[in-house]
Design a protein around this motif. Structure first.
Motif, PDB file in Angstrom:
ATOM      1  N   PHE A 193       0.830  -1.197   0.000  1.00  0.00           N
ATOM      2  CA  PHE A 193       0.000   0.000   0.000  1.00  0.00           C
ATOM      3  C   PHE A 193       0.867   1.251   0.000  1.00  0.00           C
ATOM      4  O   PHE A 193       2.039   1.233   0.397  1.00  0.00           O
ATOM      5  CB  PHE A 193      -0.973   0.006   1.188  1.00  0.00           C
ATOM      6  CG  PHE A 193      -0.338   0.332   2.514  1.00  0.00           C
ATOM      7  CD1 PHE A 193      -0.246   1.645   2.949  1.00  0.00           C
ATOM      8  CD2 PHE A 193       0.161  -0.675   3.331  1.00  0.00           C
ATOM      9  CE1 PHE A 193       0.332   1.960   4.166  1.00  0.00           C
ATOM     10  CE2 PHE A 193       0.748  -0.374   4.548  1.00  0.00           C
ATOM     11  CZ  PHE A 193       0.833   0.950   4.967  1.00  0.00           C
ATOM     12  N   TYR A 194       0.263   2.334  -0.469  1.00  0.00           N
ATOM     13  CA  TYR A 194       0.913   3.636  -0.534  1.00  0.00           C
ATOM     14  C   TYR A 194      -0.036   4.650   0.099  1.00  0.00           C
ATOM     15  O   TYR A 194      -1.260   4.494   0.021  1.00  0.00           O
ATOM     16  CB  TYR A 194       1.169   4.047  -1.982  1.00  0.00           C
ATOM     17  CG  TYR A 194       1.924   3.038  -2.810  1.00  0.00           C
ATOM     18  CD1 TYR A 194       3.301   3.148  -2.984  1.00  0.00           C
ATOM     19  CD2 TYR A 194       1.262   1.978  -3.434  1.00  0.00           C
ATOM     20  CE1 TYR A 194       4.000   2.228  -3.753  1.00  0.00           C
ATOM     21  CE2 TYR A 194       1.953   1.056  -4.200  1.00  0.00           C
ATOM     22  CZ  TYR A 194       3.323   1.184  -4.353  1.00  0.00           C
ATOM     23  OH  TYR A 194       4.008   0.273  -5.117  1.00  0.00           O
ATOM     24  N   GLN A 195       0.509   5.687   0.696  1.00  0.00           N
ATOM     25  CA  GLN A 195      -0.320   6.741   1.255  1.00  0.00           C
ATOM     26  C   GLN A 195       0.332   8.088   1.006  1.00  0.00           C
ATOM     27  O   GLN A 195       1.552   8.247   1.145  1.00  0.00           O
ATOM     28  CB  GLN A 195      -0.540   6.536   2.757  1.00  0.00           C
ATOM     29  CG  GLN A 195      -1.435   7.616   3.381  1.00  0.00           C
ATOM     30  CD  GLN A 195      -1.854   7.296   4.801  1.00  0.00           C
ATOM     31  OE1 GLN A 195      -2.283   6.169   5.095  1.00  0.00           O
ATOM     32  NE2 GLN A 195      -1.745   8.267   5.690  1.00  0.00           N
ATOM     33  N   GLY A 196      -0.481   9.057   0.615  1.00  0.00           N
ATOM     34  CA  GLY A 196       0.057  10.386   0.384  1.00  0.00           C
ATOM     35  C   GLY A 196      -1.036  11.339  -0.051  1.00  0.00           C
ATOM     36  O   GLY A 196      -2.192  10.946  -0.253  1.00  0.00           O
ATOM     37  N   VAL A 197      -0.652  12.606  -0.211  1.00  0.00           N
ATOM     38  CA  VAL A 197      -1.604  13.633  -0.643  1.00  0.00           C
ATOM     39  C   VAL A 197      -1.636  13.656  -2.167  1.00  0.00           C
ATOM     40  O   VAL A 197      -0.601  13.643  -2.831  1.00  0.00           O
ATOM     41  CB  VAL A 197      -1.236  15.012  -0.059  1.00  0.00           C
ATOM     42  CG1 VAL A 197       0.164  15.450  -0.468  1.00  0.00           C
ATOM     43  CG2 VAL A 197      -2.253  16.063  -0.469  1.00  0.00           C
ATOM     44  N   VAL A 228      -8.367   9.400   3.579  1.00  0.00           N
ATOM     45  CA  VAL A 228      -7.802   9.471   4.925  1.00  0.00           C
ATOM     46  C   VAL A 228      -8.118  10.809   5.590  1.00  0.00           C
ATOM     47  O   VAL A 228      -8.665  10.870   6.685  1.00  0.00           O
ATOM     48  CB  VAL A 228      -6.274   9.235   4.891  1.00  0.00           C
ATOM     49  CG1 VAL A 228      -5.675   9.384   6.294  1.00  0.00           C
ATOM     50  CG2 VAL A 228      -5.950   7.870   4.302  1.00  0.00           C
ATOM     51  N   LYS A 229      -7.776  11.901   4.897  1.00  0.00           N
ATOM     52  CA  LYS A 229      -8.012  13.239   5.443  1.00  0.00           C
ATOM     53  C   LYS A 229      -7.729  14.269   4.352  1.00  0.00           C
ATOM     54  O   LYS A 229      -7.372  13.922   3.220  1.00  0.00           O
ATOM     55  CB  LYS A 229      -7.099  13.500   6.643  1.00  0.00           C
ATOM     56  CG  LYS A 229      -5.601  13.522   6.298  1.00  0.00           C
ATOM     57  CD  LYS A 229      -4.761  13.901   7.511  1.00  0.00           C
ATOM     58  CE  LYS A 229      -3.272  13.986   7.120  1.00  0.00           C
ATOM     59  NZ  LYS A 229      -2.437  14.430   8.264  1.00  0.00           N
ATOM     60  N   TYR A 230      -7.899  15.536   4.698  1.00  0.00           N
ATOM     61  CA  TYR A 230      -7.517  16.638   3.818  1.00  0.00           C
ATOM     62  C   TYR A 230      -6.105  17.105   4.159  1.00  0.00           C
ATOM     63  O   TYR A 230      -5.630  16.946   5.283  1.00  0.00           O
ATOM     64  CB  TYR A 230      -8.459  17.835   3.995  1.00  0.00           C
ATOM     65  CG  TYR A 230      -9.917  17.560   3.747  1.00  0.00           C
ATOM     66  CD1 TYR A 230     -10.423  17.490   2.456  1.00  0.00           C
ATOM     67  CD2 TYR A 230     -10.800  17.390   4.813  1.00  0.00           C
ATOM     68  CE1 TYR A 230     -11.774  17.256   2.224  1.00  0.00           C
ATOM     69  CE2 TYR A 230     -12.151  17.159   4.596  1.00  0.00           C
ATOM     70  CZ  TYR A 230     -12.633  17.090   3.300  1.00  0.00           C
ATOM     71  OH  TYR A 230     -13.974  16.861   3.082  1.00  0.00           O
ATOM     72  N   ASN A 274      -1.159  24.298   0.316  1.00  0.00           N
ATOM     73  CA  ASN A 274      -0.399  25.472   0.733  1.00  0.00           C
ATOM     74  C   ASN A 274      -0.018  25.402   2.210  1.00  0.00           C
ATOM     75  O   ASN A 274       1.165  25.359   2.538  1.00  0.00           O
ATOM     76  CB  ASN A 274      -1.188  26.750   0.467  1.00  0.00           C
ATOM     77  CG  ASN A 274      -0.425  27.992   0.877  1.00  0.00           C
ATOM     78  OD1 ASN A 274       0.673  28.256   0.398  1.00  0.00           O
ATOM     79  ND2 ASN A 274      -0.994  28.772   1.791  1.00  0.00           N
ATOM     80  N   CYS A 275      -1.000  25.334   3.086  1.00  0.00           N
ATOM     81  CA  CYS A 275      -0.708  25.384   4.527  1.00  0.00           C
ATOM     82  C   CYS A 275      -0.511  24.010   5.146  1.00  0.00           C
ATOM     83  O   CYS A 275       0.021  23.892   6.246  1.00  0.00           O
ATOM     84  CB  CYS A 275      -1.806  26.139   5.271  1.00  0.00           C
ATOM     85  SG  CYS A 275      -3.415  25.297   5.280  1.00  0.00           S
ATOM     86  N   GLY A 276      -0.948  22.948   4.444  1.00  0.00           N
ATOM     87  CA  GLY A 276      -0.768  21.594   4.951  1.00  0.00           C
ATOM     88  C   GLY A 276      -1.751  21.181   6.021  1.00  0.00           C
ATOM     89  O   GLY A 276      -1.646  20.071   6.570  1.00  0.00           O
ATOM     90  N   LEU A 277      -2.714  22.039   6.341  1.00  0.00           N
ATOM     91  CA  LEU A 277      -3.660  21.731   7.409  1.00  0.00           C
ATOM     92  C   LEU A 277      -4.777  20.798   6.927  1.00  0.00           C
ATOM     93  O   LEU A 277      -5.098  20.743   5.737  1.00  0.00           O
ATOM     94  CB  LEU A 277      -4.268  23.025   7.963  1.00  0.00           C
ATOM     95  CG  LEU A 277      -3.288  23.994   8.627  1.00  0.00           C
ATOM     96  CD1 LEU A 277      -4.015  25.251   9.111  1.00  0.00           C
ATOM     97  CD2 LEU A 277      -2.552  23.324   9.791  1.00  0.00           C
ATOM     98  N   ASP A 278      -5.363  20.081   7.859  1.00  0.00           N
ATOM     99  CA  ASP A 278      -6.474  19.177   7.576  1.00  0.00           C
ATOM    100  C   ASP A 278      -7.767  19.985   7.583  1.00  0.00           C
ATOM    101  O   ASP A 278      -8.551  19.948   8.533  1.00  0.00           O
ATOM    102  CB  ASP A 278      -6.514  18.063   8.628  1.00  0.00           C
ATOM    103  CG  ASP A 278      -7.636  17.044   8.377  1.00  0.00           C
ATOM    104  OD1 ASP A 278      -8.322  17.162   7.337  1.00  0.00           O
ATOM    105  OD2 ASP A 278      -7.830  16.157   9.227  1.00  0.00           O
ATOM    106  N   CYS A 310      -6.722  29.769   1.890  1.00  0.00           N
ATOM    107  CA  CYS A 310      -5.535  29.778   1.031  1.00  0.00           C
ATOM    108  C   CYS A 310      -5.896  30.050  -0.424  1.00  0.00           C
ATOM    109  O   CYS A 310      -5.154  30.739  -1.137  1.00  0.00           O
ATOM    110  CB  CYS A 310      -4.786  28.444   1.162  1.00  0.00           C
ATOM    111  SG  CYS A 310      -3.937  28.229   2.755  1.00  0.00           S
ATOM    112  N   PHE A 311      -7.034  29.515  -0.875  1.00  0.00           N
ATOM    113  CA  PHE A 311      -7.427  29.716  -2.267  1.00  0.00           C
ATOM    114  C   PHE A 311      -7.533  31.195  -2.615  1.00  0.00           C
ATOM    115  O   PHE A 311      -7.181  31.617  -3.719  1.00  0.00           O
ATOM    116  CB  PHE A 311      -8.762  29.028  -2.549  1.00  0.00           C
ATOM    117  CG  PHE A 311      -9.267  29.230  -3.952  1.00  0.00           C
ATOM    118  CD1 PHE A 311      -8.773  28.470  -5.006  1.00  0.00           C
ATOM    119  CD2 PHE A 311     -10.222  30.208  -4.233  1.00  0.00           C
ATOM    120  CE1 PHE A 311      -9.216  28.672  -6.303  1.00  0.00           C
ATOM    121  CE2 PHE A 311     -10.668  30.416  -5.538  1.00  0.00           C
ATOM    122  CZ  PHE A 311     -10.166  29.640  -6.566  1.00  0.00           C
TER     123      PHE A 311
END
Length: 263
Positions: free
Chosen positions: A2-6, A44-46, A50-54, A66-67
């Motif tokens: 498995f792989y996980q990422g944004v 998984v999540k958001y 830009n800011c890396g926040l969920d 950010c947009f």
């Protein structure tokens, strides 16, 4: 495995057929190698690009705040005719805008669901055509900045489409067109400021996508709502993953989502 990422827009390599890659922070996947395999995708999540926040993604991989703040999402991105860096006028970040806008841009014709006109930076040819799922494309004008490309596109889209029908593109319901003839027909419609940049002689580029089976009735996957999805991958076109049950997933439209992919 498995792989996980944004998720971000799939990276591509112009070959025959096109090669696709999902690039994560610490790993990458050659998606072509997953063709004819069953994969599971789980939300998984958001993670705002830009800011890396969920925080819920608003558009283009950015949360709402950010947009409306980052230069990468300013109006001139989608409407290049609004570019002002050549005048030294700042929109959100003049240094960024000069770097992005004051470089060679191409106005092109691409045939994905129909012949359309578009704009891209010169260094994004043929990546832009791949992302749109175009099976053929041709450059018609090369200008020194984004503004000139934008006003040329505005003039030409009165006579040729500027949008892609994604369903028709994915169904491969397409017809070949003579883009050289299209280029010549549109030549006189180019604005005076850009006429000297018309490309007099070139040929169209043809692209082949790794698709084993095209969907007859593509249905879009909302991974946030579904939370998890399992299917057999049978094709990749544009920025879409195509599954055997005719589900399609637009990777670019889901930028900023963290997903877990199991193979």
């Amino acid at each position: 495995m498995f792989y996980q990422g944004v998720l971000t827009k799939m990276a591509t390599e112009f070959s025959n057929p096109i090669q696709y890659y999902l690039v994560f922070e610490n790993d990458f996947i050659n998606i072509n190698q997953l063709l004819n395999k069953t994969i599971t995708m789980q939300f998984v999540k958001y993670q705002c690009l830009n800011c890396g926040l969920d925080k819920p993604i608003y558009r283009q991989g950015f949360d709402k705040q950010c947009f409306f703040e980052v230069p990468q999402a300013a109006d001139w991105i989608m409407r290049p005719e609004l570019s002002k860096a050549h005048l030294g006028i700042e929109d959100r970040d003049l240094a960024y805008e000069k770097k992005a806008q004051l470089q060679p841009h191409i106005v092109y014709l691409a045939n994905s669901s129909n012949v359309k006109v578009g704009v891209t930076r010169k260094n994004q040819v043929p990546t832009r055509w791949i992302d749109q799922g175009a099976h053929e494309a041709i450059e018609i004008v090369e200008v020194p900045n984004r503004y000139l490309a934008g006003i040329t596109e505005v003039a030409l889209k009165e006579h040729v489409a500027d949008k892609t029908n994604w369903r028709k593109m994915l169904k491969n319901d397409i017809e070949d067109e003579n883009l050289v003839e299209w280029r010549e027909r549109l030549k006189d419609l180019i604005p005076d400021e850009a006429k000297d940049y018309f490309i007099q002689s070139n040929t169209e580029t043809n692209l082949e996508f790794p698709v084993f089976k095209y969907p007859e009735k593509p249905k879009s996957l909302n991974i946030i709502k579904a939370q998890t999805y399992t299917g057999k991958l049978v094709g990749i076109k544009g920025q879409y993953l195509i599954f055997e049950d005719e589900t399609v997933f637009n990777v670019r439209a889901n930028e900023g989502l963290v997903v877990k992919i199991s193979v």
